[in-house]
Motif scaffolding. Structure first.
Motif, PDB file in Angstrom:
ATOM      1  N   GLU A 142      30.785  38.563 -54.565  1.00 54.77           N
ATOM      2  CA  GLU A 142      29.667  37.641 -54.289  1.00 54.77           C
ATOM      3  C   GLU A 142      29.362  37.721 -52.784  1.00 54.77           C
ATOM      4  N   GLU A 143      28.105  37.629 -52.446  1.00 53.82           N
ATOM      5  CA  GLU A 143      27.716  37.777 -51.037  1.00 53.82           C
ATOM      6  C   GLU A 143      28.306  36.658 -50.177  1.00 53.82           C
ATOM      7  N   GLY A 144      28.726  37.009 -48.973  1.00 51.32           N
ATOM      8  CA  GLY A 144      29.224  35.994 -48.034  1.00 51.32           C
ATOM      9  C   GLY A 144      30.613  35.483 -48.347  1.00 51.32           C
ATOM     10  N   ARG A 145      31.369  36.243 -49.132  1.00 50.35           N
ATOM     11  CA  ARG A 145      32.728  35.777 -49.462  1.00 50.35           C
ATOM     12  C   ARG A 145      33.580  35.772 -48.188  1.00 50.35           C
ATOM     13  N   ILE A 146      34.234  34.666 -47.923  1.00 49.49           N
ATOM     14  CA  ILE A 146      35.067  34.525 -46.718  1.00 49.49           C
ATOM     15  C   ILE A 146      36.369  35.311 -46.918  1.00 49.49           C
ATOM     16  N   ALA A 147      36.904  35.851 -45.815  1.00 50.45           N
ATOM     17  CA  ALA A 147      38.144  36.644 -45.898  1.00 50.45           C
ATOM     18  C   ALA A 147      39.289  35.991 -45.120  1.00 50.45           C
ATOM     19  N   ILE A 148      40.486  36.306 -45.581  1.00 50.36           N
ATOM     20  CA  ILE A 148      41.733  35.811 -44.984  1.00 50.36           C
ATOM     21  C   ILE A 148      42.544  37.051 -44.598  1.00 50.36           C
ATOM     22  N   SER A 149      43.278  36.995 -43.496  1.00 51.24           N
ATOM     23  CA  SER A 149      44.091  38.178 -43.164  1.00 51.24           C
ATOM     24  C   SER A 149      45.506  38.035 -43.699  1.00 51.24           C
ATOM     25  N   VAL A 150      46.079  39.191 -43.996  1.00 52.71           N
ATOM     26  CA  VAL A 150      47.417  39.255 -44.579  1.00 52.71           C
ATOM     27  C   VAL A 150      48.255  40.165 -43.679  1.00 52.71           C
ATOM     28  N   ALA A 151      49.286  39.595 -43.067  1.00 48.39           N
ATOM     29  CA  ALA A 151      50.134  40.395 -42.175  1.00 48.39           C
ATOM     30  C   ALA A 151      51.552  40.438 -42.712  1.00 48.39           C
ATOM     31  N   GLY A 152      52.222  41.563 -42.473  1.00 48.40           N
ATOM     32  CA  GLY A 152      53.610  41.673 -42.932  1.00 48.40           C
ATOM     33  C   GLY A 152      54.080  43.102 -42.839  1.00 48.40           C
ATOM     34  N   ASP A 153      55.365  43.285 -43.111  1.00 49.86           N
ATOM     35  CA  ASP A 153      55.975  44.605 -42.945  1.00 49.86           C
ATOM     36  C   ASP A 153      56.230  45.306 -44.276  1.00 49.86           C
ATOM     37  N   ASN A 154      55.929  44.645 -45.393  1.00 46.37           N
ATOM     38  CA  ASN A 154      56.181  45.248 -46.704  1.00 46.37           C
ATOM     39  C   ASN A 154      54.838  45.403 -47.425  1.00 46.37           C
TER      40      ASN A 154
END
Ligand SMILES: NC(=O)c1ccc[n+]([C@@H]2O[C@H](COP(=O)([O-])OP(=O)(O)OC[C@H]3O[C@@H](n4cnc5c(N)ncnc54)[C@H](OP(=O)(O)O)[C@@H]3O)[C@@H](O)[C@H]2O)c1
Length: 248
Positions: A142-154
């Motif tokens: 869907e247009e304008g979907r907000i994003a979240i970042s995912v950080a990690g080592d695996n």
């Protein structure tokens, strides 16, 4: 999947509700007595569990508790949890709230949490505000979907985290390793600024090491100076403009 959530506050309760609605088997815990916890869990579509039991026989564990609370968790909490279990952490550090913590200096917040828990975590759901998480999810593509970042080592665990994020209504962007996760901490351009995936990627890249604490504290000062509690839109505007350099 079977998911154990520690913390049923603003973020933990939204995650429990959305993930059980998505078809997962969710159990939750908090600091309340079992009768109160059962009532809370039922309202979230989850099962109530003690802290000891919430981490047993699950595929994913999500910690969503105040940053200062981790150091007081039982040291052996994750001792018998298999390595294949994805451990996710939503927390953020605010000195005015969490105080000074031994062992945090020189580390990213998630490196400190990993060290405190004795297990590497995936940093996720930290750079989205409660209101956004609750009300602004959209269907994939869907247009304008907000994003979240995912950080990690695996990488496998990051994929698991990204799938859960998708099911809560948001896109993901790779936030890099735990050592790089300062790029999504409070006070960065990527922190609670409601960006789509392309813009979030740019924001993570634009973060400047060492600048975030001053921005984070300036944002809190602006929130406290507001005559009324700022709305979600006002908070996003303040987060964006302060991270862009307007500290006053
Ligand atoms: N609020 C936001 O917009 C937001 C956004 C992104 C990330 N975060 C971060 O996510 C984390 C959770 O935030 P929140 O706003 O959901 O916090 P919150 O509303 O204060 O809820 C915290 C929850 O943690 C539980 N808890 C505290 N110590 C515990 C322990 N030792 N064992 C089990 N449960 C424990 C509390 O239990 P009781 O209910 O029994 O008190 C409560 O359910 C924080 O680190 C925060 O910085 C917050």
């Amino acid at each position: 999947m079977k998911i154990g959530i520690i913390g049923t506050g603003a973020i933990g309760s939204i995650l429990a509700k959305k993930l059980s609605a998505a078809g997962h088997q969710v159990k939750v815990t908090n600091t309340r007595d079992m009768a109160t916890l059962r009532e809370i869990a039922t309202n979230l579509g989850a099962q109530a569990a003690s802290l000891e039991d919430v981490v047993k026989e699950v595929d994913i564990i999500i910690f969503s508790i105040p940053f200062k609370a981790y150091k007081d968790l039982p040291k052996n909490l994750l001792q018998d949890v298999p390595q294949k279990v994805t451990i996710m952490d939503t927390s953020n550090y605010y000195p005015f709230r969490d105080g000074q913590l031994t062992g945090l200096e020189g580390k990213t917040e998630s490196e400190y949490i990993s060290q405190t828990l004795g297990r590497p975590v995936i940093k996720v759901f930290n750079n989205i505000m409660e209101y956004t998480l609750k009300h602004k999810g959209k269907a994939a593509a869907e247009e304008g979907r907000i994003a979240i970042s995912v950080a990690g080592d695996n990488e496998e665990h990051k994929k698991v985290a990204a799938e859960l994020v998708d099911q809560t209504g948001f896109d993901t962007v790779d936030g890099g390793s735990l050592a790089e996760s300062w790029r999504q901490e409070p006070g960065t351009p990527a922190y609670c600024t409601e960006l789509d995936a392309a813009a979030l990627k740019e924001a993570l890249a634009a973060a400047e090491k060492g600048k975030a604490p001053a921005v984070r504290d300036a944002v809190m000062g602006k929130f406290q100076n507001s005559k009324l509690f700022p709305s979600n839109e006002e908070m996003v505007t303040i987060n964006r403009s302060t991270a862009a350099g307007d500290l006053k």
